[in-house]
Design an enzyme around this catalytic site. Structure first.
Site, PDB file in Angstrom:
ATOM      1  N   HIS A 175      19.515 -13.003   2.750  1.00 30.90           N
ATOM      2  CA  HIS A 175      20.206 -14.211   2.289  1.00 30.90           C
ATOM      3  C   HIS A 175      20.576 -15.081   3.483  1.00 30.90           C
ATOM      4  O   HIS A 175      21.073 -14.599   4.496  1.00 30.90           O
ATOM      5  CB  HIS A 175      21.447 -13.845   1.479  1.00 30.90           C
ATOM      6  CG  HIS A 175      21.103 -13.398   0.097  1.00 30.90           C
ATOM      7  ND1 HIS A 175      21.153 -14.234  -0.977  1.00 30.90           N
ATOM      8  CD2 HIS A 175      20.660 -12.208  -0.376  1.00 30.90           C
ATOM      9  CE1 HIS A 175      20.781 -13.578  -2.064  1.00 30.90           C
ATOM     10  NE2 HIS A 175      20.474 -12.346  -1.717  1.00 30.90           N
ATOM     11  N   LYS A 191      30.378 -18.902  -9.553  1.00 26.27           N
ATOM     12  CA  LYS A 191      30.055 -20.326  -9.667  1.00 26.27           C
ATOM     13  C   LYS A 191      30.136 -20.780 -11.120  1.00 26.27           C
ATOM     14  O   LYS A 191      30.460 -21.933 -11.408  1.00 26.27           O
ATOM     15  CB  LYS A 191      28.653 -20.592  -9.096  1.00 26.27           C
ATOM     16  CG  LYS A 191      28.268 -22.066  -9.047  1.00 26.27           C
ATOM     17  CD  LYS A 191      27.149 -22.318  -8.059  1.00 26.27           C
ATOM     18  CE  LYS A 191      25.833 -21.752  -8.522  1.00 26.27           C
ATOM     19  NZ  LYS A 191      25.207 -22.585  -9.585  1.00 26.27           N
TER      20      LYS A 191
END
Length: 898
Positions: A138, A561
């Site tokens: 990532h 999120k």
């Protein structure tokens, strides 16, 4: 008495001494590189920031020329890096020191083993425990490998500082060496000019094996077994830690991950571990000069020596050396075969054959009074072979569910089975897929129809996976993960593709099908999805073939999120409770793979507390978790830090398995009812702003460096799965990264304060209930502690400056909404904790932030000014890279930014 974190034993005075030396060296080097008036501005900036004179700081930064920005940005980006190194060195020293003086600390392995030894099923627990850190690519590790190498040199030098103080090492030479490396850093590009390729990410990950994992993992395993033995617990093949890998196999949103990169990842790992074995065997060969004129050897070792090509007359009586020479020759031949597919001599068929030869050496030594010779390197080599095999780390394959659906739809159409699969209902899809899996043995892809690029790519990856499993061992690839899993058909679609290449059939599965539940909605429906899956007789056979384990991955980033921090944490907690119960109902061991990021907004935070606050029974004997981006370097950059952090993982898992907490038995229903109420309100508050306010999208993109982050060369994967036209299309990592840069830390706290405040306002006695929850419920304590930490790293004065980047007043006004919630959240957190200031329970982090904050606060003002100049068209393309340098520096200062 509760145990202290090891960090709290840190010798702050030594860290401060080291930081002073590093700062003075950096200042002197920078002074020699700059005009006097420019260097004087660096000193002024430090003074203004230390005094928290933000207006003065802003004025001075605004007056800097673009050329001055170059060196000043570098200076303030390197300074927090040097502070990090000093802290890491001190932690490594403390790990060794506290172990040598037998000092207990939170998570210490010896304390944990002593605790578990009192249980009737202690051997079963310790024998079967398996914790798996999974390294991912990532894109939050912003440092270049060259910079990492240089920081490792400085780390090594600082490890010698205490000896320098004692006069055991020449001070002048040590000081000059330190200066030289800092000077090289000051003149080295800090960020990449080219975007990383997947192959670079694979190579970079292997550096951590060479520098830390290959030392720390076998050492910890040896210590684990030794401590158990000291309590009368004989462990046979315990593997408390094994390693996982996403790099090369995780193609979700990354078009650059292919069958080729999967093969390269596996073979690179193979090369690393085979080189390790080769080196270790050679070391033993050098050491084991034992002569048969003095000690005897076993019949098996004599036979190995007889087959050896080491025919030197000087080795006639050194049978161990000759046997080890034979073993080394086989290892070298095996490496050539596995990597180059070339037969060059007698080789090992499996890692177990290699292990048996080493056991023969060990047994011979034990039979002939050589017990002490099998300690240290020899026993750790044995552990390494058990743990790493010929593959090093198990590689996960991962892809989005929509890709699998498209591939299956194409297969069904080309095979003449159904031309409009995607239009079927969920029930119709499942009926059709089960019929193909249970009744139809044919290979759907074995038609002459031309395959789409997408289908060809997916089938190629799965075919490569089968070849690698056949060659390197079944454990090289154990799981294949479905991102955005929403239904049973998502799992069966993957099974269809695996059937095409022979990785599943009607009796067994050679890889486990792992759903990844990510959004709040998908987590809420995960119980229903898994109930349907576990009800299938076919799935039961697949699970039985995987030792009755069914792994489920939980997504922390997207759920945050989607619904905010509080809603994400609670939904994940409840999902684990429900999924664990379903596993028990069907007689299946449900295990969890936690997709945690570096930040609180992505499931991060202190690892020990995160694991010990999981629901009761949710940790059977296996747990996996991702280790991402810059967190890998922080946790595993050297063998001491790696050992400590792996020790925390193992101890935390054991403690959660065996420790019955008050919240597990006495008051969970009451606590959970309260959480349900508060979380529902928090979810609404978060969604109203992020998805309900028409100006929020513009606020986020205008008040953060998201555009610069999206173009930053910090990973092979794009910043979004598609063109970004809404918040939902943005990946979680740049979302969190951007809020960190603007110092709002929004994903880690928004919606927490008002929801609790409203609950408290309903009844004055509710604050006492929340305090009771904080004292007695590890989940709640961990949750609030993480919010506390995030708030301490935020700076709403700086955040306001970013808000000023918005031109529209209605857009800019969103800052006031965020500020109000920040203040409410801070007040509520302190009230529940019973503290007067943030980080009252974390003095180590508080001290660290106190002396690093002033330096990287400056970088925020520099970044702001650079963004303004960029938007006015006042920066050249080369000068725009300065924004990336500030991003790097702020990320370095925060330490967990993505």
């Amino acid at each position: 008495m509760s145990l202290q974190k090891l960090e709290n034993y840190s010798n702050k005075s030594v860290v401060q001494e080291e930081v002073l030396i590093l700062t003075e060296l950096l200042e002197d080097i920078t002074k020699n590189m700059l005009a006097p008036e420019t260097f004087e501005k660096i000193i002024q900036l430090k003074e203004l920031s230390t005094q928290e004179d933000y207006q003065g700081l802003n004025r001075l930064v605004t007056s800097l020329s673009n050329d001055e920005m170059v060196y000043i940005s570098r200076y303030f980006s390197i300074l927090p890096l040097l502070i990090n190194i000093s802290e890491d060195v001190d932690l490594a020293y403390e790990i060794n020191h506290q172990n040598n003086i037998d000092q207990d600390y939170l998570g210490k392995l010896s304390t944990t083993i002593k605790l578990v030894a009192e249980k009737e099923n202690a051997v079963e627990i310790l024998e079967h425990l398996n914790v798996v850190p999974v390294l991912t690519a990532h894109p939050t590790q912003v440092q270049r490998k060259s910079m990492l190498d240089l920081t490792n040199h400085i780390h090594s030098l600082l490890r010698k500082y205490r000896d320098v103080k004692l006069g055991l090492i020449n001070k002048d030479k040590w000081y000059n060496d330190l200066r030289r490396y800092i000077e090289i850093i000051m003149q080295t590009d800090m960020i990449r000019e080219k975007k990383l390729k997947v192959t670079n990410e694979i190579t970079n990950a292997m550096e951590y094996y060479n520098s830390s994992f290959l030392k720390a993992v076998p050492h910890l395993t040896t210590e684990y077994k030794r401590l158990a033995q000291a309590h009368g617990l004989n462990l046979k093949q315990a593997k408390p830690i094994t390693m996982g890998m996403w790099i090369g196999g995780d193609r979700d949103g990354n078009p650059f991950v292919t069958a080729k990169t999967l093969k390269q990842s596996a073979l690179t790992q193979c090369e690393v571990i085979m080189n390790y074995y080769d080196k270790k065997i050679y070391q033993l060969y050098r050491e084991f000069s034992l002569s048969t004129s003095i000690v005897n050897v076993s019949k098996q070792v004599r036979e190995m020596a007889r087959q050896s090509k080491d025919n030197s007359i000087y080795r006639e009586k050194e049978l161990y050396r000759r046997a080890l020479f034979d073993i080394q020759s086989k290892i070298q031949a095996t490496k050539t075969y596995l990597i180059e597919d070339e037969e060059v001599g007698t080789r090992y068929e499996t890692a177990n054959d290699f292990y048996k030869d080493l056991i023969a050496i060990r047994d011979s030594l034990l039979e002939n009074k050589g017990e002490s010779l099998i300690s240290g390197d020899f026993v750790e080599l044995l552990q390494a072979v058990e743990i790493f095999g010929f593959y090093l780390a198990s590689i996960d394959m991962r892809q989005d569910s929509s890709v699998y659906e498209a591939c299956v739809a194409e297969l069904l159409k080309s095979a003449g089975i159904h031309s409009r699969y995607s239009e079927l209902s969920e029930e119709e899809k499942c009926d059709l897929l089960l019929k193909e899996l249970e009744e139809d043995p044919r290979i759907l892809s074995a038609t002459h129809a031309e395959k789409s690029e997408l289908l060809a790519k997916e089938l190629a990856i799965f075919k490569t996976a089968r070849v690698l499993k056949d060659k390197l061992g079944d454990d090289v690839i154990r799981q294949t993960i479905i991102s955005h899993a929403t239904s049973l058909s998502d799992m069966l679609e993957l099974a269809i593709l695996l059937k095409e290449v022979g990785l599943v059939d009607t009796e067994r599965a050679r890889v486990q099908i792992v759903p990844l539940f990510e959004t709040i909605e998908d987590l809420d429906h995960s119980e229903e999805t898994m109930r349907k899956y576990l009800s299938l007789s076919l799935a039961k056979k697949w699970i039985d073939s995987r030792n009755n384990y069914q792994e489920i991955m939980l997504g922390y980033s997207d759920s945050n999120k989607d619904g905010g921090y509080l809603s994400s944490c609670w939904t994940l907690y409840k999902a684990q409770q429900q999924l664990t119960a379903i596993g028990d109902e069907f007689g299946v061991k449900v295990t969890f793979f936690h997709g945690r990021g570096g930040t609180v907004g992505r499931g991060g935070g202190p690892t020990y507390e995160a694991i010990t606050s999981q629901p009761l029974k949710s940790i059977k004997d296996r747990i996996r978790l991702t280790e991402q981006g810059e967190v890998i370097g922080n946790k595993y950059g050297n063998k001491d830090a790696a050992y400590y952090n792996l020790e925390m993982l193992v101890s935390a898992a054991i403690n959660r398995m065996i420790t019955q907490k008050k919240s597990d038995t006495n008051t969970p229903n009451r606590y959970e009812t309260i959480m349900d109420q508060v979380v529902d309100r928090s979810y609404d508050i978060y969604r109203d702003l992020v998805f309900g306010n028409e100006h929020f999208y513009d606020y986020f993109f205008e008040s953060s460096p998201i555009k610069a982050i999206s173009s930053f060369n910090i990973g092979s994967r794009p910043a979004a799965r598609k063109t970004i036209t809404e918040i939902g299309g943005l990946r979680a990592i740049p979302w969190v990264f951007s809020w960190s840069q603007s110092r709002v830390m929004f994903p880690g706290w928004y919606g927490v304060g008002s929801s609790f405040k409203e609950f408290i306002n309903k009844n004055p006695e509710n604050i006492a209930i929340l305090r009771d929850m904080y004292q007695n419920w590890p989940f709640f304590q961990s949750l609030l502690s993480n919010v506390d930490m995030v708030l301490s790293k935020s700076n709403m004065n700086i955040a306001f400056e970013y808000a000023k980047l918005c031109e529209d007043e209605q857009v800019k006004a969103i800052y006031e909404t965020i500020l109000n919630e920040w203040q409410v959240t801070k007040n509520v957190i302190l009230a529940i904790e019973g503290h007067d200031e943030l980080l009252a329970d974390n003095p180590y982090l508080k001290a660290s932030l106190d002396y690093r904050m002033p330096y990287f606060n400056i970088l925020n003002y520099i970044q702001l000014e650079l963004i303004k100049r960029q938007r006015r068209g006042e920066l050249s393309s080369d000068q725009e890279r300065l924004i990336h340098i500030t991003i790097n520096g702020i990320a370095t200062g925060l330490r967990n930014s993505g």
